[in-house]
Design a protein around this motif. Sequence first.
Motif, short mmCIF file in Angstrom:
data_model
loop_
_atom_site.label_atom_id
_atom_site.label_comp_id
_atom_site.label_asym_id
_atom_site.label_seq_id
_atom_site.Cartn_x
_atom_site.Cartn_y
_atom_site.Cartn_z
N ASP A 11 0.91 -1.46 -0.13
CA ASP A 11 0.40 0.29 0.16
C ASP A 11 1.22 1.11 0.37
O ASP A 11 0.53 2.71 0.35
CB ASP A 11 -0.76 0.10 0.97
CG ASP A 11 -1.60 -1.03 1.02
OD1 ASP A 11 -2.61 -1.67 -0.18
OD2 ASP A 11 -1.70 -1.91 2.24
N GLY A 12 2.25 0.94 0.00
CA GLY A 12 2.75 2.36 -0.12
C GLY A 12 3.52 3.28 1.59
O GLY A 12 2.62 2.71 2.45
N PRO A 13 4.49 4.36 0.53
CA PRO A 13 5.12 5.03 2.78
C PRO A 13 3.51 4.92 3.69
O PRO A 13 3.68 5.01 4.60
CB PRO A 13 5.16 5.32 2.01
CG PRO A 13 5.16 5.26 0.64
CD PRO A 13 4.93 4.62 0.09
N ASP A 17 -7.71 3.55 6.75
CA ASP A 17 -8.16 4.16 4.94
C ASP A 17 -7.88 5.87 5.51
O ASP A 17 -7.78 6.62 4.36
CB ASP A 17 -9.43 4.70 5.52
CG ASP A 17 -10.94 3.55 6.43
OD1 ASP A 17 -10.99 2.55 4.94
OD2 ASP A 17 -12.27 3.37 6.26
N GLY A 18 -6.99 5.58 6.59
CA GLY A 18 -6.10 7.34 6.64
C GLY A 18 -7.05 7.71 6.60
O GLY A 18 -6.64 9.03 6.31
N GLU A 41 -12.51 0.67 15.48
CA GLU A 41 -12.16 2.04 14.34
C GLU A 41 -11.25 2.63 14.49
O GLU A 41 -10.48 3.14 12.83
CB GLU A 41 -12.80 2.68 15.60
CG GLU A 41 -13.36 4.60 15.56
CD GLU A 41 -13.32 4.92 16.47
OE1 GLU A 41 -13.62 5.94 16.46
OE2 GLU A 41 -15.36 4.70 17.15
N LYS A 42 -9.92 2.54 15.21
CA LYS A 42 -8.51 2.87 14.58
C LYS A 42 -8.22 2.36 13.96
O LYS A 42 -7.43 3.40 12.72
CB LYS A 42 -8.22 2.88 16.43
CG LYS A 42 -7.93 4.28 17.17
CD LYS A 42 -7.40 5.22 16.70
CE LYS A 42 -6.60 5.75 18.31
NZ LYS A 42 -6.81 7.64 17.96
N ALA A 43 -8.36 1.08 13.65
CA ALA A 43 -7.58 0.15 12.15
C ALA A 43 -8.05 0.47 11.67
O ALA A 43 -7.55 0.64 10.34
CB ALA A 43 -8.34 -1.32 13.02
N ARG A 52 0.80 4.74 8.81
CA ARG A 52 -0.99 5.10 9.07
C ARG A 52 -0.28 4.00 10.37
O ARG A 52 -1.27 3.50 11.43
CB ARG A 52 -2.03 5.06 8.76
CG ARG A 52 -1.78 7.16 7.75
CD ARG A 52 -3.13 6.67 7.11
NE ARG A 52 -3.44 5.78 5.91
CZ ARG A 52 -3.10 5.72 4.64
NH1 ARG A 52 -2.74 7.70 4.35
NH2 ARG A 52 -3.62 4.40 3.92
N LEU A 53 -0.51 2.57 9.91
CA LEU A 53 -0.23 1.37 10.25
C LEU A 53 1.54 1.34 11.66
O LEU A 53 0.28 1.03 12.60
CB LEU A 53 0.12 0.44 9.20
CG LEU A 53 -0.55 -0.15 8.72
CD1 LEU A 53 -0.49 -1.45 7.61
CD2 LEU A 53 -2.51 -0.83 9.22
N VAL A 54 1.76 2.27 11.38
CA VAL A 54 2.66 2.24 12.40
C VAL A 54 2.53 2.68 13.73
O VAL A 54 2.16 2.03 14.90
CB VAL A 54 4.16 3.15 12.37
CG1 VAL A 54 5.41 3.48 13.85
CG2 VAL A 54 5.12 1.73 11.41
N GLY A 55 1.46 4.18 13.16
CA GLY A 55 0.75 4.88 14.36
C GLY A 55 0.19 3.60 14.92
O GLY A 55 -0.30 3.74 16.50
#
Length: 183
Positions: free
Chosen positions: A134-136, A180-181, A173-175, A141-144
């Motif tokens: 999915d790109g950087p 979704d960004g 919700e957070k996931a 977002r996933l790291v956060g």
Amino acid sequence: MTITDEVPDLVELLDQDEIWVNANGERLRLDDMEPRYCGNVRALLMRNAGSYLDHLMWSMTRGPGPSGDMACDAFDRAFDELLEASNDPETWMREQPLLVALARRIRGEAARPAETPETETLMETEIEMAARIDGPRQYDRLVGFAQWVVDLDDIDGPGAEERRTVTLTKIIEKAREALDGNN
């Protein structure tokens, strides 16, 4: 499991590895309790394993029952497990997260085992795979999100009050926000 400010019931207390509620209603962090006191608590719970198990089974039969097929199936599975455990309540009690944590404290260890490098590596691997796909921006977002989930265990850190009431709905919700960004 997240413990709220309310005094947890027996099911909640046995199904977590952070606190003990003493006879005065005081919430004590297991890691702050002396190993000898942890031994006394564990002995109390083991002595009363059969009574506690009977109490749990009785409380499941009172009150409103579940509605819907999935809820009824889950209830039946949980009740069947308790019925089976009634043949050996001491073994059932020893397997509860609270008792496992108390046993660690008796040995002088932390109530919760430290994160293992394997767990951290697995999480990093999953995030890195998402980054390739999915790109950087997705990666960041996933790291956060992953850091937010890890921080749920830090009951004294920044934002602890907000995290104290985190529910599965909030985690989902957070996931979704991370995927979704929308954060």
